[in-house]
Design an enzyme around this catalytic site. Structure first.
Site, PDB file in Angstrom:
ATOM      1  N   ASP A 126     -20.099  -7.896 -28.369  1.00  0.00           N
ATOM      2  CA  ASP A 126     -18.739  -7.355 -28.448  1.00  0.00           C
ATOM      3  C   ASP A 126     -17.900  -8.320 -29.283  1.00  0.00           C
ATOM      4  OD1 ASP A 126     -16.782  -5.261 -27.061  1.00  0.00           O
ATOM      5  OD2 ASP A 126     -15.769  -7.202 -27.187  1.00  0.00           O
ATOM      6  N   ASN A 148      -7.198  -5.450 -35.324  1.00  0.00           N
ATOM      7  CA  ASN A 148      -6.757  -4.144 -35.837  1.00  0.00           C
ATOM      8  C   ASN A 148      -5.249  -4.071 -35.922  1.00  0.00           C
ATOM      9  OD1 ASN A 148      -9.012  -2.695 -36.509  1.00  0.00           O
ATOM     10  ND2 ASN A 148      -9.334  -1.863 -34.475  1.00  0.00           N
ATOM     11  N   GLU A 181     -16.125  -1.622 -31.023  1.00  0.00           N
ATOM     12  CA  GLU A 181     -16.558  -2.934 -31.494  1.00  0.00           C
ATOM     13  C   GLU A 181     -17.794  -3.417 -30.750  1.00  0.00           C
ATOM     14  OE1 GLU A 181     -13.358  -3.676 -28.348  1.00  0.00           O
ATOM     15  OE2 GLU A 181     -13.876  -2.184 -29.856  1.00  0.00           O
TER      16      GLU A 181
END
Length: 597
Positions: A459, A467, A502
């Site tokens: 992860d 983002n 992700e």
């Protein structure tokens, strides 16, 4: 005697009657035409005399209007009629048209012009009273009445002549009709008699052919007819006998062709069976195995290679080989068949050079296309070097190539569709669906074989912040870079995947927990050393957290293995991120928590 002479003699009376009828009918028709022409001339004469009378009326009308009104425009009918009368009278003048009476009519009209019209016009120009006095003398009326009488007499004579001509024409028509009936009946009777006589004589000769033809129809062989009779019958008999012999030969050829057609049908059946098998294939690898079995049967006496076009590598890669050939990758630009879009045989074709990277000796390259897409080439060579491909093989080769092209296009489309269903569109890694399928397959294999199996869950740390700070495009770029590193580090036989967002996974068959943990640590270290940029903007350092679990008791189900790896990942997050954590042995309570109820 020849058949032509026999027929000519039978028709001779009929021809004599036809000649006589032609002479008689020609004379009658000429008389009819003359009578008709004379009647037409008489009708034209009656029309012309009527036109003359109309002009006389126009003379009188124009003059009367001028005397009454004294205006020159009233003389326009008078002037027009005076100008037209000489021409009309000249047309009427001719032989057989009562020239003396026409002369009297012309004289009366001239007299009326001289004695009446001109004096009254001159008098009216001086005074209306003087002109009226001339009119009251009645001289003009007397002359015009005389003109009308002469015209009526002339018209009566022409009408009487027309009636006589019509009567004569009708009589001629009746005679012509009777003559036609008589001559036609006689000719028909003569023709019937001549035809019956000729048909009787000919039917006897041709009856033999009918019987012989029926015997041929019934399947009898060696049928022959007698050659007696007229010369033509003899010739026809010889031709029939020759035809009968040729028919026997043709029957033998037909049987040969039937055998050839049966062989062709068998080939078509095999081609259809090949198409069915190719439709049943689910991948290019399966299709290649079918091609290697089918092409030697469909293309007997050949050896060759089928190379498919790999667009990403711009190479022609061997897909199927047969007949002992060895396939090697070649660039597509070196193949003349692909350049020209048609089959090429270097050496046999006068201007065709050898393909770059092609085999030595004689060979034929056939391009494979479907719906404008270049699929590859089929390269054939005769099984025995120095010989050429047979004409029969070259005739069926386009059909085979078309079938192979359609099959390859369908398999490539299936592969593309399959990749779209099992691949993540952003990173190109396997998606969750494929990962779950591989988990089921590999855990079953591990259970059966006892081989180790491990799973790495990965992860990206603080991905939401990335983002929010730099935008989704920068986040996608980071995911693509990370997926490339995961793909490069993944050993053969492993399954790198992106379940979503992700999160990434790496399924490692044949790796125990220690080997998988070492691989996870190597991946973490590599990613931690990156300094990424996007659109000229530095994204800073990116780190990942990884959890590693091994498929072993009590983790004996795919879902338990996934949950154990996720639990190790969460542990890495809780310990400060940017680390790889291996799953610890579980107590029974924890194992029950990871196992679905």
């Amino acid at each position: 005697m020849t058949l032509r002479r026999l027929l000519l003699l039978a028709q001779l009376p009929f021809w004599v009657l036809l000649v006589a009828a032609f002479v008689l009918l020609s004379g009658a028709l000429d008389a009819r035409v003359q009578a008709t022409e004379q009647a037409a001339q008489t009708r034209a004469t009656l029309t012309g005399i009527g036109q003359v009378m109309q002009h006389v009326v126009d003379l009188e009308t124009g003059l009367r209007g001028y005397v009454i009104a004294g205006q020159l425009e009233f003389l326009e009918p008078y002037e027009a009629a005076r100008a037209a009368l000489p021409t009309e009278l000249a047309v009427l003048d001719g032989p057989g048209r009562e020239s003396q009476r026409l002369g009297r009519i012309r004289g009366l009209i001239d007299r009326w012009q001289t004695e009446v019209a001109l004096p009254e016009i001159a008098a009216r120009q001086r005074s209306e009273a003087e002109a009226g006095g001339l009119v009251r003398t009645g001289q003009g009326k007397k002359i015009l009445d005389a003109v009308r009488a002469e015209v009526a007499a002339y018209r009566a004579g022409q009408t009487q002549r027309l009636a006589a001509l019509d009567t004569a024409a009708s009589a001629q028509l009746r005679r012509l009709r009777l003559m036609l009936y008589g001559v036609g009946g006689a000719a028909l009777l003569a023709s019937i008699i001549a035809t019956l006589v000729s048909a009787q004589r000919i039917s006897r000769s041709f009856g033999r052919f009918t019987a012989a033809a029926q015997r041929l129809t019934d399947g009898e062989t060696g049928v022959r007819v007698d050659t007696r009779g007229p010369t033509e019958i003899q010739t026809l008999s010889g031709a029939f006998n020759h035809m009968s012999g040729g028919l026997e030969l043709a029957q033998g050829l037909a049987r040969t062709h039937a055998d050839t057609l049966a062989a062709r049908n068998e080939w078509m059946r095999r081609l259809g069976e090949f198409g069915d098998w190719m439709q049943a294939a689910r991948s290019l690898e399966e299709g290649a195995r079918i091609l290697e079995c089918a092409l030697p049967e469909l293309l007997p006496g050949t050896r060759g290679t089928l190379l498919q076009h790999n667009a990403s590598r711009n190479l022609l890669l061997p897909l199927a080989v047969w007949g002992g050939e060895t396939g090697t990758a070649t660039p597509p630009d070196g193949c003349w068949a692909l350049r020209r879009g048609e089959a090429v045989t270097p050496g046999a074709d006068r201007l065709a050079p050898a393909c770059l990277g092609g085999p030595g000796g004689t060979y034929t390259c056939v391009p494979l296309f479907s719906h404008g897409e270049t699929l590859g080439i089929m390269r054939l060579r005769p099984e025995i070097e120095g010989t050429g491909l047979s004409a029969d093989l070259l005739a069926v080769l386009p059909g085979i190539v078309r079938q192979v092209s359609l099959a390859l296009a369908g398999l490539r489309l299936q592969d593309r569709l399959l990749q779209q269903t099992i691949r993540d569109p952003l990173t190109g890694l396997f998606n969750r669906r494929r990962l779950e399928d591989e988990l089921d397959t590999q855990t079953a294999h591990a259970t059966a074989s006892g081989q180790p199996l491990s799973l790495i869950a990965l992860d990206v740390d603080h991905f939401k912040r990335l983002n929010d700070t730099f935008g989704h495009d920068a986040g996608d770029a980071a995911l693509v870079r990370l997926s490339a590193a995961l793909r490069d580090l993944a050993p053969p036989g492993s399954t790198p995947a992106r379940p979503g967002g992700e999160e990434f996974s790496l399924l490692l068959p044949g790796h125990d927990l220690a080997a998988a943990t070492a691989l996870a640590e190597r991946l973490r270290t590599q990613i931690a050393g990156w300094t990424l940029t996007h659109a000229g903007i530095s994204l800073g350092q990116i780190t990942v957290s990884l959890g590693v679990a091994e498929y072993a008791a009590p983790l004996s189900t795919p879902s338990a293995l996934v949950r154990a790896a996720d639990e190790a990942l969460y542990s890495a997050k809780r310990q400060g991120r940017n680390r790889a954590v291996a799953s610890q042995p579980l107590n029974p309570e924890a194992w029950l928590a990871l196992t679905p109820g």
